[in-house]
Design a protein around this motif. Structure first.
Motif, short mmCIF file in Angstrom:
data_model
loop_
_atom_site.label_atom_id
_atom_site.label_comp_id
_atom_site.label_asym_id
_atom_site.label_seq_id
_atom_site.Cartn_x
_atom_site.Cartn_y
_atom_site.Cartn_z
N THR A 201 2.80 17.93 -5.74
CA THR A 201 1.55 18.54 -6.19
C THR A 201 0.73 19.04 -5.02
O THR A 201 0.17 20.14 -5.05
CB THR A 201 0.72 17.53 -7.01
OG1 THR A 201 1.48 17.10 -8.14
CG2 THR A 201 -0.59 18.15 -7.48
N ALA A 202 0.67 18.23 -3.95
CA ALA A 202 -0.09 18.63 -2.77
C ALA A 202 0.52 19.87 -2.13
O ALA A 202 -0.20 20.80 -1.73
CB ALA A 202 -0.14 17.48 -1.78
N MET A 209 -2.15 15.51 0.97
CA MET A 209 -2.17 14.53 -0.12
C MET A 209 -3.50 13.79 -0.13
O MET A 209 -4.03 13.45 0.93
CB MET A 209 -1.01 13.54 0.02
CG MET A 209 0.33 14.09 -0.35
SD MET A 209 1.55 12.77 -0.60
CE MET A 209 1.54 11.99 1.01
N HIS A 210 -4.01 13.53 -1.31
CA HIS A 210 -5.30 12.86 -1.43
C HIS A 210 -5.31 11.53 -0.69
O HIS A 210 -6.27 11.20 0.00
CB HIS A 210 -5.65 12.63 -2.91
CG HIS A 210 -6.11 13.85 -3.63
ND1 HIS A 210 -7.06 14.70 -3.12
CD2 HIS A 210 -5.76 14.39 -4.84
CE1 HIS A 210 -7.28 15.70 -3.96
NE2 HIS A 210 -6.50 15.53 -5.01
N ARG A 211 -4.25 10.75 -0.84
CA ARG A 211 -4.28 9.41 -0.28
C ARG A 211 -4.33 9.44 1.26
O ARG A 211 -4.92 8.56 1.88
CB ARG A 211 -3.11 8.57 -0.76
CG ARG A 211 -1.78 8.90 -0.18
CD ARG A 211 -0.74 7.82 -0.52
NE ARG A 211 -0.50 7.73 -1.95
CZ ARG A 211 -0.69 6.60 -2.63
NH1 ARG A 211 -1.15 5.53 -2.02
NH2 ARG A 211 -0.43 6.55 -3.92
N THR A 212 -3.74 10.46 1.90
CA THR A 212 -3.78 10.51 3.36
C THR A 212 -5.16 10.91 3.86
O THR A 212 -5.67 10.34 4.84
CB THR A 212 -2.73 11.49 3.90
OG1 THR A 212 -2.89 12.77 3.27
CG2 THR A 212 -1.33 10.98 3.61
N SER A 213 -5.80 11.87 3.21
CA SER A 213 -7.15 12.24 3.62
C SER A 213 -8.15 11.13 3.30
O SER A 213 -9.08 10.86 4.08
CB SER A 213 -7.59 13.55 2.94
OG SER A 213 -7.61 13.42 1.53
N GLU A 261 -11.67 11.92 -3.55
CA GLU A 261 -12.23 13.13 -2.99
C GLU A 261 -13.08 13.80 -4.07
O GLU A 261 -12.80 13.69 -5.27
CB GLU A 261 -11.12 14.09 -2.55
CG GLU A 261 -10.24 13.57 -1.42
CD GLU A 261 -10.91 13.72 -0.06
OE1 GLU A 261 -12.11 14.03 -0.02
OE2 GLU A 261 -10.21 13.52 0.95
N ARG A 262 -14.12 14.50 -3.65
CA ARG A 262 -14.95 15.22 -4.61
C ARG A 262 -14.14 16.39 -5.15
O ARG A 262 -13.72 17.25 -4.39
CB ARG A 262 -16.23 15.70 -3.95
CG ARG A 262 -17.31 16.15 -4.94
CD ARG A 262 -18.62 16.41 -4.22
NE ARG A 262 -19.15 15.18 -3.62
CZ ARG A 262 -19.84 14.28 -4.29
NH1 ARG A 262 -20.07 14.44 -5.60
NH2 ARG A 262 -20.31 13.21 -3.69
N VAL A 270 -9.48 12.01 -8.58
CA VAL A 270 -8.29 11.16 -8.57
C VAL A 270 -8.63 9.93 -7.74
O VAL A 270 -8.83 10.02 -6.54
CB VAL A 270 -7.08 11.89 -7.97
CG1 VAL A 270 -5.85 10.99 -7.97
CG2 VAL A 270 -6.79 13.18 -8.74
N TRP A 271 -8.70 8.78 -8.40
CA TRP A 271 -9.17 7.56 -7.74
C TRP A 271 -8.01 6.73 -7.19
O TRP A 271 -6.94 6.66 -7.79
CB TRP A 271 -9.96 6.70 -8.74
CG TRP A 271 -11.24 7.33 -9.19
CD1 TRP A 271 -11.43 8.09 -10.30
CD2 TRP A 271 -12.52 7.24 -8.54
NE1 TRP A 271 -12.74 8.49 -10.38
CE2 TRP A 271 -13.43 7.98 -9.31
CE3 TRP A 271 -12.97 6.61 -7.38
CZ2 TRP A 271 -14.77 8.10 -8.97
CZ3 TRP A 271 -14.30 6.72 -7.03
CH2 TRP A 271 -15.19 7.46 -7.81
#
Length: 543
Positions: A201-202, A209-213, A261-262, A270-271
């Protein structure tokens, strides 16, 4: 079972995530292996193999059930996941890209040893489970691997136990790596993984990726914070959405947290739980570094409640941090603390895992904070923070003793967060030099512990990704600090600059080290070999 085997032998690129080539058996139940050789399997073969593996399940009519803990799965009225059928056990065994060629004979021996160790064969003293190991070529990432398909209904109709199977599988693989001369993963450190869909998806959306940022921002905020309330404020200041997890039936006892992320307008955030982002970022571990008083708890709950309701911070930080020292003097003090930390690592035992993890966590947090200020997208600072963070994450921190005290880098991190996005100063170069010394010490620790993967990855990041950034920084000796009469403060002189750093500024792509020199290993690793249980006609098993 039929669906699994059909997938494993499929060579239709439209039906599989990876392109399968030459699917064939490398091991399995003795009776089945007597029927099939190592020829290429097709869908008819898959049906026959599946029927054989599934026969005890069908004949005895035994159903194996488990809780469906997949995300979004339906739940029972009592709030627990529903039970689903789970008589098929599927596991892939993989090695890293770049590992030596593993032959079919080796894969067969590995598969048999793995099934024995997991308690699925007669070696457990119980009736065996029927199973098959299929090799269908390397993955799209270049990983050699096999798949094990196994029926959890034994030959006598009893059920095989899969209690704690993921942990037992990892322990088994560490032993197999040693036995077969493969690259050994650390038994001490373990960072969090991610699902293929998350990465795809990223990539599709052209973003990190959300989790890395999120990990980078949380790491920066937690390192800079001197209290839990300040952690919440720092996290929100970096743009994070933060929400607490309360103890049951309370709104004033926080036992965990999530961040996101906002999102763009019209989309939902995505939490991720803090401990799911990284093992060392759970709230329990973070609290170990902060004061535990009644007032600090009240302040923290107030900030968490404000974050949960998306309200303004209760006690926001306004303007620069007040200090009796000038900015230059503050940099001098904090650089001296970083130097003290690097100096003390020379006498820190390599097996004091908790202390090394603490040092890696602090150093990673400083690089993470610097990255949030200077890098619009993940760059060398982010890469360095991520690589050091792997050493900060212990597989089970409860098994280790408390870390020894070290100087805190919280104030250094705060200065970097307040410095501004365009700031690159000689004072920062002086701090960077000490961070590089600490990073080199961590590298040396891994090398002495014979952790080849950590040595290779950290050496690559420092010598190829971070080196250009270091060369572009101002000369650290260009700054003169006013003398400060504090125990931690020291004047910074030309003699404090390692020779490797001076060479780095000119031409060398090698990072500085505590004793100078390259982070690239100066000697080759000993050859790792494997002696098969059966000798093949022309196999060469040397590495």
């Amino acid at each position: 079972m039929q669906g699994l085997l059909s997938y494993l032998v499929s060579v239709d690129a439209d039906k599989t995530a990876n392109v399968h080539t030459d699917p064939h058996l490398v091991a399995g139940s003795p009776a089945m292996m007597a029927w099939f050789d190592d020829g290429i399997l097709d869908q008819d073969d898959a049906k026959r193999i599946a029927a054989f593996l599934d026969r005890p399940h069908k004949e005895f009519g035994v159903e194996v059930m488990r809780r469906d803990d997949r995300k979004g799965a339906p739940i029972d009225p009592d709030g627990k996941p529903q039970l689903v059928k789970a008589d098929v056990w599927h596991c892939s065994i993989s090695v890293a890209e770049g590992e030596r060629k593993i032959t079919d004979q080796e894969w067969g021996d590995i598969a048999n040893d793995f099934v024995d160790a997991m308690g699925f064969s007669e070696a457990s003293g119980k009736a065996q489970c029927r199973w098959a190991a299929v090799d269908h070529g390397a993955s799209s990432g270049g990983n050699q691997h096999i798949h094990i398909a196994l029926s959890l209904v034994r030959e006598d109709g009893t059920k095989a136990s899969v209690h704690n199977d993921r942990s037992r599988a990892q322990d088994t693989c560490r032993a197999l790596e040693k036995k077969y001369g493969l690259e050994e993963l650390s038994t001490v450190h373990a960072s969090r993984g991610y699902g293929p869909a998350e990465k795809q998806t990223a990539v599709r959306q052209g973003r990190e990726m959300h989790r890395t940022s999120l990990e980078r921002k949380v790491r920066a905020a937690s390192t800079a914070a001197s209290s839990e309330a300040e952690f919440v404020r720092q996290g929100r200041d970096t743009g994070l959405l933060m929400r607490p997890r309360y103890a049951k039936n309370t709104t004033d006892v926080v036992v965990g947290y999530s961040v996101a992320e906002r999102p763009p307008k019209g989309e939902r955030p995505v939490w991720f739980g803090g401990g799911k982002i990284a093992r060392d970022l759970g709230l329990g571990q973070l609290r170990d570094k902060w004061p535990d008083t009644a007032q600090s708890s009240l302040d923290a709950v107030a900030e968490w409640n404000a974050a949960a309701r998306n309200r303004r911070q209760v006690k926001p930080q306004r303007g620069p941090i007040k200090s009796e020292y000038t900015e230059a003097q503050q940099w001098s003090i904090h650089t001296a603390k970083a130097k003290e930390m690097a100096d003390r690592l020379a006498s820190l035992p390599v097996d004091d895992h908790a202390s090394w993890a603490k040092v890696a966590r602090e150093t990673s947090g400083v690089f993470a904070a610097w990255s949030t200020q200077l890098e619009n997208t993940a760059g060398p600072l982010a890469a360095t923070a991520a690589e050091l963070a792997k050493t900060a994450q212990l597989r089970d921190y409860r098994q280790h003793t408390k870390p020894v005290p070290f100087p805190s880098l919280a104030s250094s991190t705060m200065l970097l967060l307040a410095a501004g996005s365009k700031s690159k100063t000689a004072a920062q170069s002086a701090l960077l030099m000490q961070l590089m010394r600490t990073s080199r010490a961590i590298y040396d620790m891994h090398q002495e512990s014979n952790r080849l993967r950590e040595v290779r990855n950290l050496g690559r990041v420092l010598s190829t990704e971070l080196a250009p950034f270091v060369r572009a920084m101002p000369d650290p000796v260009a700054t003169t600090f006013a003398p400060i009469r504090t125990p931690a403060a020291e004047s910074f002189t030309e003699q404090d600059v390692p020779e490797s750093l001076r060479l780095l500024r000119l031409s060398s792509p090698v990072p500085p080290g505590a004793r100078g020199g390259s982070v690239v290993p100066t000697k080759t690793e000993p050859t790792r070999t494997y002696q098969p249980t059966k000798t093949g006609p022309e196999q060469d098993y040397g590495r």
